[in-house]
Scaffold this active site. Structure first.
Site, PDB file in Angstrom:
ATOM      1  N   SER A   1      15.682 -36.021 -14.122  1.00  0.00           N
ATOM      2  CA  SER A   1      15.364 -34.677 -14.586  1.00  0.00           C
ATOM      3  C   SER A   1      16.133 -34.325 -15.852  1.00  0.00           C
ATOM      4  O   SER A   1      17.278 -34.769 -16.055  1.00  0.00           O
ATOM      5  CB  SER A   1      15.687 -33.642 -13.507  1.00  0.00           C
ATOM      6  OG  SER A   1      14.880 -33.835 -12.362  1.00  0.00           O
TER       7      SER A   1
ATOM      8  N   GLU B   1       0.821  -1.209   0.000  1.00  0.00           N
ATOM      9  CA  GLU B   1       0.000   0.000   0.000  1.00  0.00           C
ATOM     10  C   GLU B   1       0.859   1.265   0.000  1.00  0.00           C
ATOM     11  O   GLU B   1       0.560   2.233  -0.700  1.00  0.00           O
ATOM     12  CB  GLU B   1      -0.921   0.006   1.232  1.00  0.00           C
ATOM     13  CG  GLU B   1      -1.891  -1.174   1.284  1.00  0.00           C
ATOM     14  CD  GLU B   1      -1.355  -2.370   2.060  1.00  0.00           C
ATOM     15  OE1 GLU B   1      -2.154  -3.045   2.721  1.00  0.00           O
ATOM     16  OE2 GLU B   1      -0.124  -2.614   2.005  1.00  0.00           O
TER      17      GLU B   1
END
Length: 301
Positions: A169, A46
């Site tokens: 992987s 904010e």
């Protein structure tokens, strides 16, 4: 609110242990300011959103709406309360994605705004906002880290070849693993995996902090790790294996998310994958190169 979520994600490396928050100020049919929580100890979303408003648009604030993905804080920490700033800026309306579970906030920010006569709407894209901060929420609601169980496996359901590690992987999915590590506070493997493979457990192929490393052994049980995470404000933990370690977390229902990478490699023998619980639902399935990555969560989340 979608834009708030986009902005919030930009703080994923430096905002921890604070939550990821984005804020957007709208007036006269356009965005006049936006910001996100960049770094712990610095301005909240904010604050940064109001700071971005041009001098020529300041007069629009009394008719403006500020959208914020998480309830504005209502307490003094390293920075003043954002709810007070919003009141001081005099905006007409506040739209909040979800409430903050942190004990010092937990509805107080929303109440402070309403007491000041500001219209407040709560619960816009609530599930998406909660999911973004699942690490933060779990830590404060359950007093333990958010726990991700993760492993790679062969097509026929083994995590190694008769006790020997296998590279499942691809270079790209390995990079994704390092990206994931950079987004978590801690990482854990079992003693056998540590002694056999000596994994670095670092972020080498992505930018970010290395997670805190734990090795599970007879002198360090699961409860010790959870306690150390709580004491050190480590809000998230990846459990990378091996099978016995992963299964021990599953058997105790100590997990919030499971990530499985499946390679097209067939081994025919080896250490079988952990036994999955029945109460899981798939939230994503991705294909990278020839590997498939599935992400599952308990169906009660």
């Amino acid at each position: 609110m979608q834009r708030c979520l986009q902005l919030a994600r930009m703080g994923i490396q430096e905002a921890r242990p604070n939550p990821l928050v984005g804020a957007v100020i709208v007036a006269d049919g356009r965005i006049i300011g936006e910001g996100y929580h960049v770094r712990c100890g610095e301005g909240h979303a904010e604050v940064n959103a109001f700071a971005s408003v041009r001098a020529g648009d300041e007069h629009l604030l009394p008719d403006a709406t500020i959208y914020v993905s998480l309830e504005p804080c209502a307490h003094y920490g390293k920075t003043p309360p954002c709810a007070e700033l919003i009141i001081r800026k005099g905006v007409r309306r506040v739209v909040v994605g979800c409430t903050d579970p942190f004990a010092k906030v937990k509805g107080r920010g929303i109440q402070m705004l309403r007491d000041a006569g500001i219209e407040v709407t709560v619960g816009v894209l609530e599930k998406e906002c909660q999911w973004l901060n699942r690490h933060f929420f779990t830590f404060h609601e359950k007093q333990r880290p958010y726990i991700l169980l993760k492993w790679a496996q062969s097509k026929d359901g083994f995590i190694d070849k008769d006790g020997c590690a296998v590279a499942f992987s691809t270079p790209f999915t390995k990079m994704l693993v390092h990206k994931l590590r950079a987004e978590y506070d801690a990482i854990l493997v079992g003693r056998t995996t540590w002694e056999r493979e000596q994994p670095a457990l670092t972020v080498r192929e992505w930018h970010g902090r290395n997670p805190h490393r734990f090795v599970l052994s007879s002198s360090c049980g699961i409860d010790d790790v959870i306690a150390q995470c709580a004491d050190s404000s480590l809000q998230s933990l990846i459990v990378e294996g091996g099978r016995k370690t992963l299964q021990s977390f599953i058997d105790r229902s100590l997990y919030d998310e499971i990530r499985i990478e499946t390679s097209p490699i067939t081994l025919t023998s080896g250490t079988p994958v952990p036994t999955l619980p029945l109460n899981l639902c798939t939230i994503s399935q991705e294909q990278w190169d020839d590997n498939t990555i599935v992400t599952l969560i308990p169906d009660n989340k």
